[in-house]
Design a protein around this motif. Sequence first.
Motif, PDB file in Angstrom:
ATOM      1  N   SER A   1      11.499 -11.632  45.213  1.00 31.20           N
ATOM      2  CA  SER A   1      10.574 -11.014  44.265  1.00 31.20           C
ATOM      3  C   SER A   1      11.335 -10.698  42.983  1.00 31.20           C
ATOM      4  O   SER A   1      12.576 -10.724  42.955  1.00 31.20           O
ATOM      5  CB  SER A   1       9.998  -9.731  44.859  1.00 31.20           C
ATOM      6  OG  SER A   1      11.008  -8.722  44.949  1.00 31.20           O
TER       7      SER A   1
ATOM      8  N   ASP B   1       6.830 -14.560  42.074  1.00 33.06           N
ATOM      9  CA  ASP B   1       6.226 -13.236  42.204  1.00 33.06           C
ATOM     10  C   ASP B   1       5.086 -13.089  41.199  1.00 33.06           C
ATOM     11  O   ASP B   1       5.306 -13.195  39.984  1.00 33.06           O
ATOM     12  CB  ASP B   1       7.286 -12.158  41.957  1.00 33.06           C
ATOM     13  CG  ASP B   1       6.814 -10.750  42.289  1.00 33.06           C
ATOM     14  OD1 ASP B   1       5.604 -10.561  42.502  1.00 33.06           O
ATOM     15  OD2 ASP B   1       7.665  -9.852  42.332  1.00 33.06           O
TER      16      ASP B   1
ATOM     17  N   CYS C   1       6.762 -12.637  52.031  1.00 35.68           N
ATOM     18  CA  CYS C   1       6.110 -13.376  50.961  1.00 35.68           C
ATOM     19  C   CYS C   1       4.804 -13.995  51.457  1.00 35.68           C
ATOM     20  O   CYS C   1       4.736 -14.486  52.594  1.00 35.68           O
ATOM     21  CB  CYS C   1       7.047 -14.467  50.455  1.00 35.68           C
ATOM     22  SG  CYS C   1       6.401 -15.447  49.085  1.00 35.68           S
TER      23      CYS C   1
END
Length: 241
Positions: A122, A156, A210
């Motif tokens: 991220s 991200d 994720c």
Amino acid sequence: MALMVHIPEYLVDCELTAGEDLAREPAFWLAHLMLTVGDPTEDPERYGVNTSAYEAMVEHLSNPEEPWPVLRVPFEDGHTAYAVYANFDDANNVDFFVRHHEWGRLGYLGQCGADDAGPGLSWTELATLAETAQNCSEGLTDSSQRLLLLLPMLGDAETPPEARHMVAQALTRCGISSEADELATVLVGEQETGSDPSWTVTADSPIAVCSSPHSPRHIPLALGITPRQAQALADALIGRG
């Protein structure tokens, strides 16, 4: 003589060599980023990098006849992130993973090349790893170099607008003397909410996972480490030490 690197949990039939000396060369940074997230055929002169130096660097980073270059990013509590130029006779990849000497395993972030997998970080994690250099004798300590090395793993939806400026600054500091702003925009990409991966901490682990099914981090990173080790890694990834 190049310093050999031993990673017990990594592939057994390969030789690894410390590649941090490459970080002094602007040609390395352009080659690294073009080989992973850009266009390797891009004109290097556009970015202020000598063409012959760039081509020699690409050949070096992709040569299966030489030991594989590895660059390291040590961070909090004895963790280290790695980028390995894995050059097989029939395929070239850059492997990204994290390791701790107590784990007995690797935590895979992703891969760029013949077999893409990712994202692996991220924005919060990437920015934290860039800034939390440790006092050790091995690996990269410069925040700009750390940011650019791990940038290919970024994915991200909540990447902030200032990310492009931070990447452009890092490019300039690493010797990319032309078109740094434009290149930063290409590298960071259009991080539009809803179209890119999200990161969530679940009840199963303190380490964020994720949303992308193509990411090794669709499951908790370094799955199988102890709860104490997982908490230490989660804290180190977001600077909560």
